[in-house]
Design an enzyme around this catalytic site. Structure first.
Site, PDB file in Angstrom:
ATOM      1  N   TYR A 132      -2.593  -1.342   9.733  1.00  0.00           N
ATOM      2  CA  TYR A 132      -2.591  -1.716   8.314  1.00  0.00           C
ATOM      3  C   TYR A 132      -1.342  -1.199   7.605  1.00  0.00           C
ATOM      4  O   TYR A 132      -0.660  -1.948   6.896  1.00  0.00           O
ATOM      5  CB  TYR A 132      -3.849  -1.168   7.629  1.00  0.00           C
ATOM      6  CG  TYR A 132      -3.920  -1.461   6.159  1.00  0.00           C
ATOM      7  CD1 TYR A 132      -4.370  -2.698   5.705  1.00  0.00           C
ATOM      8  CD2 TYR A 132      -3.536  -0.515   5.207  1.00  0.00           C
ATOM      9  CE1 TYR A 132      -4.424  -2.987   4.350  1.00  0.00           C
ATOM     10  CE2 TYR A 132      -3.589  -0.792   3.856  1.00  0.00           C
ATOM     11  CZ  TYR A 132      -4.042  -2.032   3.434  1.00  0.00           C
ATOM     12  OH  TYR A 132      -4.091  -2.308   2.082  1.00  0.00           O
ATOM     13  N   SER A 150       0.848  -1.184   0.000  1.00  0.00           N
ATOM     14  CA  SER A 150       0.000   0.000   0.000  1.00  0.00           C
ATOM     15  C   SER A 150       0.884   1.234   0.000  1.00  0.00           C
ATOM     16  O   SER A 150       1.985   1.214   0.581  1.00  0.00           O
ATOM     17  CB  SER A 150      -0.907   0.020   1.241  1.00  0.00           C
ATOM     18  OG  SER A 150      -1.571   1.270   1.363  1.00  0.00           O
TER      19      SER A 150
END
Length: 266
Positions: free
Chosen positions: A159, A146
């Site tokens: 995350y 990400s």
């Protein structure tokens, strides 16, 4: 540049999701044989049926080592080899997103659950893929990380840090197994316009993200999938150990781009 995946056996974890399903369709269109691995077996089977006889579906719970092992067993039983794995699955439920805030307010259970899926699960999948690819002397691993792994954020501490670990894991694999003919790269999506993301994204937040995106549009699943498919192909044979942000440029500019652009451009 045209690229081919003819005959390449490819596992896509999270293959029934927004980005994963696009990866499956695009790679199949380029000739790959697809294993759609997802926690939602019904959706995975529906996609495999759509893709045709060179695609199969299998259940995958990335938090379970036994489930990961069963995915590889199913792949080898059906195809007898593995050429590509796209580790796309992650813990991204709306409920977890609401709980994944800053470190001060982080519940240990939420941190552990995120790492169990995103980092530990991806590691196990990579490990088992390498056991198959090493004797073959070839293979391509594409891990989905990400762009949040590159910079600090007000929320999603678990995350984003779990995905930073995935980037380093990717570099480690590229280094340890490159001479064995195995490549490993990471793709770093920004906010991507999947149906699930758009359904849970407040309009004001979407507008903020779009302002900070350098392209005149918010990317969709196919924009990520084309990059994954290329990195999996032999045309990308000299690319390994890299982390490619596919986020419309949101991770490259200085903070406050949107406000500054209004100032300088009137």
């Amino acid at each position: 540049m045209a690229y081919s995946l003819d005959g390449k056996v490819t596992i896509v974890t999270g293959g029934a999701g927004g980005i994963g399903s696009s990866v499956c369709r695009i790679m199949a269109a380029h000739g790959a044989r697809i294993v759609v691995a997802d926690i939602d077996l019904d959706r995975a089977q529906a996609l495999a049926d759509e893709l045709g006889e060179e695609a199969i579906a299998t259940h995958l719970d990335l938090a379970s080592e036994d489930s990961i092992g069963a995915m590889f067993a199913t792949t080898m039983d059906r195809f007898g080899r593995l050429d590509v794995i796209d580790n796309n699955a992650a813990l991204l439920s709306a409920e977890m997103a609401q709980r994944d805030g800053d470190i001060e307010h982080m519940a240990t259970a939420d941190w552990d659950a995120t790492y169990r899926v995103n980092t530990r699960g991806t590691m196990i999948a990579c490990r088992e893929a390498l056991k198959i690819m090493s004797p073959q002397g070839s293979g391509s691993i594409v891990n989905t990380a990400s762009n949040l792994a590159l910079q600090g954020n007000l929320i999603q501490a678990a995350y984003s840090s779990s995905k930073a670990a995935v980037i380093q894991m990717t570099r480690s694999i590229a280094t340890s197994h490159g001479k064995r003919g195995i490549r490993a790269n990471a793709v770093l999506p920004g906010l991507t316009g999947t149906p699930a993301a758009l359904a849970h994204l407040p309009q004001e937040l979407r507008e903020t993200v779009e302002e900070e995106t350098l392209t005149p549009y918010l990317g969709g699943p196919d924009d990520i999938a084309h990059l994954v498919a290329f990195l999996a192909s032999d045309e990308a044979r000299y690319i390994t150990g890299q982390a490619f942000a596919a986020d419309g440029g949101t991770s490259v500019h200085i903070p406050g781009f949107a406000r500054l652009s209004r100032f300088f451009q009137g």
